[in-house]
Motif scaffolding. Structure first.
Motif, PDB file in Angstrom:
ATOM      1  N   GLN A  92      39.563  41.880  37.584  1.00 15.10           N
ATOM      2  CA  GLN A  92      38.292  41.306  38.669  1.00 15.10           C
ATOM      3  C   GLN A  92      37.391  40.653  37.531  1.00 15.10           C
ATOM      4  O   GLN A  92      36.431  40.199  37.997  1.00 15.10           O
ATOM      5  CB  GLN A  92      37.388  42.461  38.960  1.00 15.10           C
ATOM      6  CG  GLN A  92      38.044  43.503  39.973  1.00 15.10           C
ATOM      7  CD  GLN A  92      37.435  44.682  40.386  1.00 15.10           C
ATOM      8  OE1 GLN A  92      37.011  45.385  39.501  1.00 15.10           O
ATOM      9  NE2 GLN A  92      36.911  44.467  41.570  1.00 15.10           N
ATOM     10  N   MET A  93      37.780  40.393  36.196  1.00 20.78           N
ATOM     11  CA  MET A  93      36.877  39.618  35.141  1.00 20.78           C
ATOM     12  C   MET A  93      37.334  38.238  34.932  1.00 20.78           C
ATOM     13  O   MET A  93      38.663  38.249  35.036  1.00 20.78           O
ATOM     14  CB  MET A  93      36.707  40.754  33.739  1.00 20.78           C
ATOM     15  CG  MET A  93      36.715  42.095  34.011  1.00 20.78           C
ATOM     16  SD  MET A  93      37.087  42.767  32.543  1.00 20.78           S
ATOM     17  CE  MET A  93      35.563  41.909  31.448  1.00 20.78           C
ATOM     18  N   LYS A 138      27.410  42.138  44.282  1.00 18.75           N
ATOM     19  CA  LYS A 138      28.966  42.029  44.746  1.00 18.75           C
ATOM     20  C   LYS A 138      29.431  43.665  44.357  1.00 18.75           C
ATOM     21  O   LYS A 138      29.387  43.664  43.266  1.00 18.75           O
ATOM     22  CB  LYS A 138      29.851  41.119  44.319  1.00 18.75           C
ATOM     23  CG  LYS A 138      29.250  39.522  44.976  1.00 18.75           C
ATOM     24  CD  LYS A 138      30.635  38.679  44.532  1.00 18.75           C
ATOM     25  CE  LYS A 138      30.479  38.210  43.117  1.00 18.75           C
ATOM     26  NZ  LYS A 138      31.658  37.119  42.813  1.00 18.75           N
ATOM     27  N   ALA A 139      29.994  44.124  45.250  1.00 19.58           N
ATOM     28  CA  ALA A 139      30.749  45.538  44.773  1.00 19.58           C
ATOM     29  C   ALA A 139      31.984  45.362  45.371  1.00 19.58           C
ATOM     30  O   ALA A 139      32.295  45.580  46.737  1.00 19.58           O
ATOM     31  CB  ALA A 139      29.901  46.618  45.379  1.00 19.58           C
ATOM     32  N   LEU A 140      33.153  45.429  44.536  1.00 22.87           N
ATOM     33  CA  LEU A 140      34.512  45.354  44.943  1.00 22.87           C
ATOM     34  C   LEU A 140      35.480  46.360  44.468  1.00 22.87           C
ATOM     35  O   LEU A 140      35.228  46.645  43.090  1.00 22.87           O
ATOM     36  CB  LEU A 140      35.203  43.761  44.684  1.00 22.87           C
ATOM     37  CG  LEU A 140      34.119  42.689  45.170  1.00 22.87           C
ATOM     38  CD1 LEU A 140      34.763  41.333  44.646  1.00 22.87           C
ATOM     39  CD2 LEU A 140      34.200  42.753  46.791  1.00 22.87           C
ATOM     40  N   THR A 141      36.695  46.549  45.105  1.00 22.05           N
ATOM     41  CA  THR A 141      37.563  47.654  44.477  1.00 22.05           C
ATOM     42  C   THR A 141      38.623  46.465  44.021  1.00 22.05           C
ATOM     43  O   THR A 141      38.462  45.495  44.426  1.00 22.05           O
ATOM     44  CB  THR A 141      38.209  48.223  45.485  1.00 22.05           C
ATOM     45  OG1 THR A 141      38.742  47.762  46.638  1.00 22.05           O
ATOM     46  CG2 THR A 141      37.206  49.286  46.112  1.00 22.05           C
ATOM     47  N   GLY A 180      39.422  39.022  44.597  1.00 23.92           N
ATOM     48  CA  GLY A 180      38.324  38.420  44.240  1.00 23.92           C
ATOM     49  C   GLY A 180      37.847  38.681  42.803  1.00 23.92           C
ATOM     50  O   GLY A 180      38.226  39.715  42.268  1.00 23.92           O
ATOM     51  N   ARG A 181      37.190  37.966  42.356  1.00 19.91           N
ATOM     52  CA  ARG A 181      36.568  37.972  40.927  1.00 19.91           C
ATOM     53  C   ARG A 181      35.063  38.383  40.792  1.00 19.91           C
ATOM     54  O   ARG A 181      34.354  37.969  41.664  1.00 19.91           O
ATOM     55  CB  ARG A 181      36.682  36.887  40.063  1.00 19.91           C
ATOM     56  CG  ARG A 181      38.230  36.557  39.769  1.00 19.91           C
ATOM     57  CD  ARG A 181      38.854  37.412  38.647  1.00 19.91           C
ATOM     58  NE  ARG A 181      40.259  37.180  38.642  1.00 19.91           N
ATOM     59  CZ  ARG A 181      40.951  36.267  37.570  1.00 19.91           C
ATOM     60  NH1 ARG A 181      40.107  35.452  36.992  1.00 19.91           N
ATOM     61  NH2 ARG A 181      42.090  36.138  37.545  1.00 19.91           N
ATOM     62  N   LEU A 213      34.314  51.081  42.043  1.00 23.19           N
ATOM     63  CA  LEU A 213      33.815  49.785  42.505  1.00 23.19           C
ATOM     64  C   LEU A 213      33.357  48.896  41.157  1.00 23.19           C
ATOM     65  O   LEU A 213      32.629  49.133  40.342  1.00 23.19           O
ATOM     66  CB  LEU A 213      32.557  49.747  43.326  1.00 23.19           C
ATOM     67  CG  LEU A 213      33.124  50.433  44.631  1.00 23.19           C
ATOM     68  CD1 LEU A 213      31.750  51.275  45.265  1.00 23.19           C
ATOM     69  CD2 LEU A 213      33.638  49.766  45.791  1.00 23.19           C
ATOM     70  N   GLY A 214      33.949  47.673  41.035  1.00 20.82           N
ATOM     71  CA  GLY A 214      33.187  46.691  40.247  1.00 20.82           C
ATOM     72  C   GLY A 214      32.118  45.956  40.850  1.00 20.82           C
ATOM     73  O   GLY A 214      31.999  45.800  41.848  1.00 20.82           O
TER      74      GLY A 214
END
Length: 203
Positions: free
Chosen positions: A110-111, A162-165, A170-171, A199-200
């Motif tokens: 994600q980074m 933004k909060a993503l698993t 996505g980044r 979650l990132g």
């Protein structure tokens, strides 16, 4: 809601404590310094001590762990988190939210690539601690959520994030203001859909 924040004397934990208290929640902060925002109950002690952890989580509806590392202490985040988990299991407290870091677990994807290389080189020990911390959380049997922020700043909050698993694709960006992260975490505490997810989070 009665919320206990472990490591809430400064940084994101203190921001979360202030936001939660302003929103009408009953907040307890446990830290070695004993400092806490105005209107928040403070418990002084090291939550790696099971007796301190038990006192801190007693009667809580939810527990948040936001501890950082400590000089001269190996795996501080893991030790505190394991102690808190044990206290929660004994007290019958189920909801747990833990602040980790982007780069831990499977979140490297994600980074942005340059940031990923820097994190792996500079923060290897911290990420190893977070990995063990996350493993303890995921095997706890509690209603857990892990939050993995990107770089934290003291900039003015934007009110958006933004909060993503990792499964979302996505980044994420390279940073987030601490107060925005705290607001995100406060919302997640009552979001049942976040249980069992890591979650990132970034701006």
């Amino acid at each position: 809601m009665k919320i206990t924040i472990v490591g809430g004397s400064k940084g994101t934990g203190a921001q979360l404590a202030a936001l939660a208290q302003a929103a009408g929640h009953e907040v307890t902060v446990v830290s070695r310094s004993g400092n806490a925002p105005a209107g928040v109950h403070a418990v002084t002690g090291d939550a790696a001590d099971p007796a301190v952890a038990a006192r801190a989580v007693a009667g809580a509806d939810a527990v948040v762990v936001t501890v950082g590392g400590a000089k001269g202490v190996s795996r501080q985040r893991t030790a505190v988190t394991e102690s808190v988990i044990g206290a929660m299991q004994k007290a019958g407290v189920h909801r747990l939210l833990v602040q980790s870091s982007l780069g831990a677990g499977d979140s490297g994807s994600q980074m942005p690539a340059p940031l990923r290389l820097v994190m792996q080189a500079v923060l290897a020990k911290a990420l190893a601690d977070h990995n063990k911390q996350e493993a303890a959380v995921q095997s706890s049997g509690l209603e857990w959520t892990i939050v993995r922020p990107t770089g934290l700043t003291d900039k003015e909050p934007t009110g958006t994030w933004k909060a993503l698993t990792t499964g979302d694709g996505g980044r994420l960006g390279g940073s987030i203001p601490r107060r925005d992260l705290a607001a995100c975490m406060l919302g997640l505490l009552t979001d049942d859909s976040s249980v069992g997810k890591a979650l990132g989070v970034s701006s």
